[in-house]
Design a protein around this motif. Sequence first.
Motif, mmCIF file in Angstrom:
data_model
loop_
_atom_site.group_PDB
_atom_site.id
_atom_site.type_symbol
_atom_site.label_atom_id
_atom_site.label_comp_id
_atom_site.label_asym_id
_atom_site.label_seq_id
_atom_site.Cartn_x
_atom_site.Cartn_y
_atom_site.Cartn_z
ATOM 1 N N ALA A 74 -13.731 5.511 -12.114
ATOM 2 C CA ALA A 74 -14.151 4.234 -12.680
ATOM 3 C C ALA A 74 -13.361 3.119 -12.004
ATOM 4 C CB ALA A 74 -13.909 4.218 -14.190
ATOM 5 N N ALA A 75 -13.880 1.905 -12.093
ATOM 6 C CA ALA A 75 -13.170 0.747 -11.542
ATOM 7 C C ALA A 75 -11.766 0.677 -12.131
ATOM 8 C CB ALA A 75 -13.943 -0.524 -11.832
ATOM 9 N N GLY A 76 -10.798 0.413 -11.257
ATOM 10 C CA GLY A 76 -9.409 0.316 -11.685
ATOM 11 C C GLY A 76 -8.631 1.601 -11.592
ATOM 12 N N SER A 117 -20.475 -5.873 1.340
ATOM 13 C CA SER A 117 -19.394 -5.328 0.514
ATOM 14 C C SER A 117 -18.543 -4.329 1.271
ATOM 15 C CB SER A 117 -19.967 -4.689 -0.753
ATOM 16 O OG SER A 117 -20.877 -3.645 -0.451
ATOM 17 N N ARG A 168 -12.821 0.860 -2.446
ATOM 18 C CA ARG A 168 -12.347 -0.497 -2.755
ATOM 19 C C ARG A 168 -13.500 -1.382 -3.219
ATOM 20 N NH1 ARG A 168 -9.339 -3.551 2.018
ATOM 21 N NH2 ARG A 168 -11.387 -3.295 2.988
ATOM 22 N N ARG A 206 -15.938 -0.563 -4.851
ATOM 23 C CA ARG A 206 -16.324 -0.185 -6.215
ATOM 24 C C ARG A 206 -15.196 -0.387 -7.216
ATOM 25 N NH1 ARG A 206 -20.844 4.510 -6.304
ATOM 26 N NH2 ARG A 206 -22.180 3.608 -4.700
ATOM 27 N N GLY A 207 -14.135 -1.057 -6.770
ATOM 28 C CA GLY A 207 -13.086 -1.450 -7.705
ATOM 29 C C GLY A 207 -11.944 -0.489 -7.883
ATOM 30 N N ALA A 208 -11.855 0.542 -7.048
ATOM 31 C CA ALA A 208 -10.756 1.498 -7.172
ATOM 32 C C ALA A 208 -9.484 0.949 -6.539
ATOM 33 C CB ALA A 208 -11.127 2.826 -6.509
ATOM 34 N N GLU A 209 -8.349 1.422 -7.039
ATOM 35 C CA GLU A 209 -7.065 1.169 -6.381
ATOM 36 C C GLU A 209 -6.881 2.267 -5.336
ATOM 37 O OE1 GLU A 209 -2.413 1.927 -7.329
ATOM 38 O OE2 GLU A 209 -3.556 0.939 -8.928
#
Length: 330
Positions: A166-168, A297, A188, A190-193
Motif C-alpha cells: 500500500a502507499a507509504g 509518472s 515510487r 505508487r507511493g511506496a518508500e
Amino acid sequence: MRALVLTGPGAAEVQEVDPPVAAGGQVVVDVERAGLCGTDFELFSGHMSYLHTGASSYPLRPGHEWCGAVREIGPGVDPAWLGRRVTGDTMIGCGHCHRCRQGRHHVCEQRHELGIRDGLPGALAERVAFPADHLYALPDRVDATRGAMVEPGGNALRCVEAAGLAAGERLLVLGTGTIGLLTAMFARARGAEVHLLGEDEEHLSLPCSLGFPNAWTRATLPGLPWDGVVDASAAAGLPALAAELVEPGRRVVYIGLSGTPSTVDTRDLVLKDVTAVGILGASAGLAGAVAAYADGSVDPAPLVAATVGLAEAPAALAGGGPKVHVDPRR
C-alpha cells in the motif's frame, strides 16, 4: 535487410538477411529502437539456459525490447494497424492450450519468445515480423527510447504489483540494474518508500542520481522492517537474503536469475508465513507500463546510457555494461 545474428558463443555479426513478409495474422514493423538486455548478453555468451535445453540455438537473431511503426499487414489483420507506432509482447503462446485459455500464455509450453527461443526472429534488425494480436499501440508521448523500454517496464510493474504494498509502505529492491531501478520507479510512483541494495558503493551512484537516496550496500543496509522485497539481482546468495529480510506475512518477489543455482530455506517462508512470487515476462504489465510512460509518472529514459547503430551492436554485446539501445536505421 540488415539484422544482428548471434552465430555462436561470443560471436555476433550484422548480416544481410531476407526481409520478413507478413503472414496471416502478422504485421511487419520498421524497427525504430531495440534494447540490449541481460538475456541478450546471456544468449551472446552462451550461458543462457535455453541454449542448453534446446529451446534456443545458433544462429539466433535476438531483440525483444523494441518499438517501431507498422509498414505491412498480413491477411486477417485490421488495416487500422498500418502506420501505427507499436511495441509487442515477448511471450507469444499457442493460443489454444489450457494455459493460454486461462490467460497464462506467457507460460505456454509451446510459446515463442521473440528473439529468445527458436521460431520467431528478434527485433535487432531493420524490420521484424510480429503477430498482430500481441501488439500494443504507443501514444505520441511515448517516444522511441521509452517505447523500447516498455518490455522491461512491464516486468518491473509486475514486480511492484506482486509485492502487494500500500502507499507509504516500505519496499526493498535487491539489485540496481535496469529491472531493479524500473521497479523502484514504479513503486515510487505508487507511493511506496523505496530502498535499494547495490553490490558496492559504485553501483549506488545511479540510483542516487535518479532521486533514490535510500541506496545501500549489504554493510550499510539499515535494520528496518521491509514490507516487501524484490530480488532483481543475479547473485546466487540474495534470494535467501530476500526471504530472511521480508516482514512476516508479507511477500518476496523473485525476478533475477543467477548463473548458478540459488538456495532458499523454506523454513524462512513457512515460519514467517511469507508468500514467494516468481515473475516471468512482462505480459500482464505492458499496458500499465505504456500508460505510466505516457502520463509521465515513470520516465525510463535516464536509464539508457547510449544509443548506437546496428553495426555497433556486436561490440556493445561484448562489452556488457549499462543499458544500451540500438537504432537499426543507423
